[in-house]
Motif scaffolding. Structure first.
Motif, PDB file in Angstrom:
ATOM      1  N   ALA A  90       0.834  -1.206   0.000  1.00  0.00           N
ATOM      2  CA  ALA A  90       0.000   0.000   0.000  1.00  0.00           C
ATOM      3  C   ALA A  90       0.868   1.255   0.000  1.00  0.00           C
ATOM      4  N   CYS A  91       1.989   1.217   0.725  1.00  0.00           N
ATOM      5  CA  CYS A  91       2.924   2.350   0.693  1.00  0.00           C
ATOM      6  C   CYS A  91       3.453   2.557  -0.720  1.00  0.00           C
ATOM      7  N   TRP A  92       3.729   1.466  -1.398  1.00  0.00           N
ATOM      8  CA  TRP A  92       4.172   1.551  -2.790  1.00  0.00           C
ATOM      9  C   TRP A  92       3.066   2.134  -3.666  1.00  0.00           C
ATOM     10  N   TRP A  93       1.835   1.705  -3.445  1.00  0.00           N
ATOM     11  CA  TRP A  93       0.712   2.223  -4.226  1.00  0.00           C
ATOM     12  C   TRP A  93       0.495   3.709  -3.941  1.00  0.00           C
ATOM     13  N   HIS A  94       0.765   4.119  -2.696  1.00  0.00           N
ATOM     14  CA  HIS A  94       0.683   5.539  -2.324  1.00  0.00           C
ATOM     15  C   HIS A  94       1.857   6.347  -2.891  1.00  0.00           C
ATOM     16  N   ARG A  95       2.814   5.636  -3.541  1.00  0.00           N
ATOM     17  CA  ARG A  95       4.017   6.252  -4.108  1.00  0.00           C
ATOM     18  C   ARG A  95       4.959   6.813  -3.045  1.00  0.00           C
ATOM     19  N   LEU A  96       4.912   6.225  -1.862  1.00  0.00           N
ATOM     20  CA  LEU A  96       5.842   6.616  -0.807  1.00  0.00           C
ATOM     21  C   LEU A  96       7.055   5.690  -0.795  1.00  0.00           C
ATOM     22  N   HIS A  97       6.841   4.415  -1.093  1.00  0.00           N
ATOM     23  CA  HIS A  97       7.902   3.409  -1.114  1.00  0.00           C
ATOM     24  C   HIS A  97       8.162   3.034  -2.573  1.00  0.00           C
ATOM     25  N   LEU A  98       9.408   3.116  -3.012  1.00  0.00           N
ATOM     26  CA  LEU A  98       9.709   2.989  -4.439  1.00  0.00           C
ATOM     27  C   LEU A  98       9.819   1.552  -4.933  1.00  0.00           C
ATOM     28  N   LYS A  99      10.227   0.632  -4.068  1.00  0.00           N
ATOM     29  CA  LYS A  99      10.474  -0.730  -4.515  1.00  0.00           C
ATOM     30  C   LYS A  99       9.161  -1.488  -4.726  1.00  0.00           C
ATOM     31  N   GLU A 100       9.032  -2.112  -5.893  1.00  0.00           N
ATOM     32  CA  GLU A 100       7.829  -2.894  -6.187  1.00  0.00           C
ATOM     33  C   GLU A 100       7.728  -4.065  -5.210  1.00  0.00           C
ATOM     34  N   PRO A 101       6.552  -4.306  -4.658  1.00  0.00           N
ATOM     35  CA  PRO A 101       6.417  -5.354  -3.637  1.00  0.00           C
ATOM     36  C   PRO A 101       6.458  -6.757  -4.229  1.00  0.00           C
ATOM     37  N   ALA A 102       7.099  -7.657  -3.505  1.00  0.00           N
ATOM     38  CA  ALA A 102       7.095  -9.072  -3.899  1.00  0.00           C
ATOM     39  C   ALA A 102       5.852  -9.768  -3.366  1.00  0.00           C
ATOM     40  N   LYS A 103       5.322  -9.258  -2.253  1.00  0.00           N
ATOM     41  CA  LYS A 103       4.107  -9.796  -1.638  1.00  0.00           C
ATOM     42  C   LYS A 103       3.088  -8.682  -1.490  1.00  0.00           C
ATOM     43  N   HIS A 104       1.820  -9.066  -1.445  1.00  0.00           N
ATOM     44  CA  HIS A 104       0.746  -8.101  -1.278  1.00  0.00           C
ATOM     45  C   HIS A 104      -0.096  -8.501  -0.070  1.00  0.00           C
ATOM     46  N   HIS A 105       0.026  -7.742   1.007  1.00  0.00           N
ATOM     47  CA  HIS A 105      -0.808  -8.001   2.172  1.00  0.00           C
ATOM     48  C   HIS A 105      -2.208  -7.470   1.890  1.00  0.00           C
ATOM     49  N   VAL A 106      -3.171  -8.359   1.977  1.00  0.00           N
ATOM     50  CA  VAL A 106      -4.551  -8.016   1.645  1.00  0.00           C
ATOM     51  C   VAL A 106      -5.423  -8.258   2.863  1.00  0.00           C
ATOM     52  N   PHE A 107      -6.130  -7.226   3.288  1.00  0.00           N
ATOM     53  CA  PHE A 107      -7.000  -7.328   4.458  1.00  0.00           C
ATOM     54  C   PHE A 107      -8.439  -7.564   4.029  1.00  0.00           C
ATOM     55  N   THR A 108      -9.117  -8.396   4.791  1.00  0.00           N
ATOM     56  CA  THR A 108     -10.532  -8.652   4.556  1.00  0.00           C
ATOM     57  C   THR A 108     -11.223  -8.843   5.899  1.00  0.00           C
ATOM     58  N   GLY A 109     -12.484  -8.438   5.941  1.00  0.00           N
ATOM     59  CA  GLY A 109     -13.266  -8.623   7.159  1.00  0.00           C
ATOM     60  C   GLY A 109     -13.923  -9.984   7.229  1.00  0.00           C
ATOM     61  N   ARG A 110     -13.805 -10.746   6.143  1.00  0.00           N
ATOM     62  CA  ARG A 110     -14.457 -12.059   6.092  1.00  0.00           C
ATOM     63  C   ARG A 110     -13.503 -13.135   6.614  1.00  0.00           C
ATOM     64  N   HIS A 111     -14.023 -13.999   7.480  1.00  0.00           N
ATOM     65  CA  HIS A 111     -13.235 -15.113   8.017  1.00  0.00           C
ATOM     66  C   HIS A 111     -13.241 -16.281   7.026  1.00  0.00           C
ATOM     67  N   GLY A 112     -12.367 -17.239   7.257  1.00  0.00           N
ATOM     68  CA  GLY A 112     -12.348 -18.454   6.451  1.00  0.00           C
ATOM     69  C   GLY A 112     -11.297 -18.405   5.366  1.00  0.00           C
ATOM     70  N   ARG A 113     -11.305 -19.415   4.501  1.00  0.00           N
ATOM     71  CA  ARG A 113     -10.336 -19.513   3.425  1.00  0.00           C
ATOM     72  C   ARG A 113     -10.729 -18.589   2.291  1.00  0.00           C
ATOM     73  N   HIS A 114      -9.723 -18.066   1.610  1.00  0.00           N
ATOM     74  CA  HIS A 114      -9.973 -17.150   0.513  1.00  0.00           C
ATOM     75  C   HIS A 114      -9.158 -17.586  -0.698  1.00  0.00           C
ATOM     76  N   ALA A 115      -9.791 -17.472  -1.873  1.00  0.00           N
ATOM     77  CA  ALA A 115      -9.081 -17.795  -3.102  1.00  0.00           C
ATOM     78  C   ALA A 115      -7.935 -16.807  -3.296  1.00  0.00           C
ATOM     79  N   ARG A 116      -6.816 -17.283  -3.870  1.00  0.00           N
ATOM     80  CA  ARG A 116      -5.693 -16.408  -4.118  1.00  0.00           C
ATOM     81  C   ARG A 116      -5.268 -16.525  -5.566  1.00  0.00           C
TER      82      ARG A 116
END
Length: 302
Positions: A90-116
């Motif tokens: 998200a910092c990268w998307w905000h253009r604050l952090h320059l290095k492209e992310p290798a991982k994407h932390h994704v938050f959700t309010g829904r419990h359980g397994r999620h497709a990736r």
């Protein structure tokens, strides 16, 4: 076909193409349907290879690269259209952090397994307050305050300092967002970072520097010595080496910046070597500080 229908269809095609361009070639089935495309039309585009399924109900349109931005969208949309990109990505998307992310932390309010979509999506459950979610370039992401707080757990205090320097976020914003999620991962160290940023005392920075020198066996220095009309933090007189602690960048206004440059120029003109370090250097890269000082002392002695 009636002229009115032709005009409507042209408008629909333009709107859909604009959506695809805005979203880096990525869209979902529901987004396509909201733009006026039927489910059967989506199926036809998929069957023809015009759209490639990159996650359940998420497509990459032919002619668009699976770029870093596209991958970030895929990671979020594969979890759900209510999902939110956070942390370093998200910092990268905000253009604050320059290095492209290798991982994407994704938050959700829904419990359980999620497709990736791929291994880049790291799904975490968190019920986010509305004030901590924003939309940037058609993607739901955490606000800058919460983004840098989450990123600081891995990147350290420097990312907080950079955010404050941008003046797009304040210490009060960081404190408020921090207080809304007191039990999140990495909250303990980040709480200490906020205390350090709020205090910002030079005495603490100088104390840490002195301890670092002593622990590394570096001697021959004196603290708070006047040279060329300026009070220097640490001076190695025999080597004509000055070590200055800059503290936090967001504390430094234009006048302070200019005074420091003028001081540095005067010292260099008088034959001094000047090394500048930040609080992040002292706390997160102490070995870098020690190595730089030792190297400068060796050069002076040779």
């Amino acid at each position: 076909m009636e002229p009115g229908w032709c005009a409507l269809r042209r408008t629909f095609v333009i709107d859909l193409n604009e959506l695809i361009i805005r979203q880096d070639g990525v869209l979902t089935t529901s987004q396509a349907q909201a733009a006026g495309l039927s489910r059967s039309a989506v199926s036809r585009r998929r069957a023809s290879g015009e759209w490639t399924a990159v996650a359940p109900s998420v497509y990459l349109v032919s002619g668009h690269l699976r770029s870093a931005r596209a991958q970030a969208r895929i990671a979020v949309l594969s979890v759900g259209e209510d999902a939110v990109l956070g942390g370093v990505a998200a910092c990268w998307w905000h253009r604050l952090h320059l290095k492209e992310p290798a991982k994407h932390h994704v938050f959700t309010g829904r419990h359980g397994r999620h497709a990736r979509s791929s291994a880049t999506a790291v799904v975490r459950h968190r019920d986010l307050a509305d004030e901590d979610v924003t939309v940037v370039d058609d993607l739901r992401i955490t606000t800058l305050a919460l983004s840098v707080l989450d990123a600081a757990a891995g990147l350290g205090i420097g990312i907080l300092d950079s955010a404050l320097l941008s003046e797009d976020v304040t210490l009060a914003d960081l404190r408020s967002a921090h207080g809304r999620y007191p039990n999140r991962r990495g909250a303990g160290p980040v709480s200490r970072y906020l205390d350090q940023l709020e205090d910002g005392t030079r005495s603490e920075a100088e104390r840490r520097t002195a301890e670092l020198f002593r622990d590394a066996g570096i001697d021959g220095w004196t603290a708070n010595v006047p040279v060329c009309g300026y009070l220097l933090d640490f001076v190695f007189l025999r080597s004509r080496l000055a070590v200055e602690i800059d503290g936090f960048a967001f504390h430094r206004d234009a006048d302070t910046f200019q005074r420091d440059r003028t001081k540095r120029n005067a010292l260099v003109a008088d034959g001094w070597t000047v090394l500048n370090f930040t609080w992040a250097d002292l706390t997160e890269r102490p070995e870098h500080v020690v190595e730089a000082v030792r190297s400068a002392l060796l050069r002076a002695a040779s």
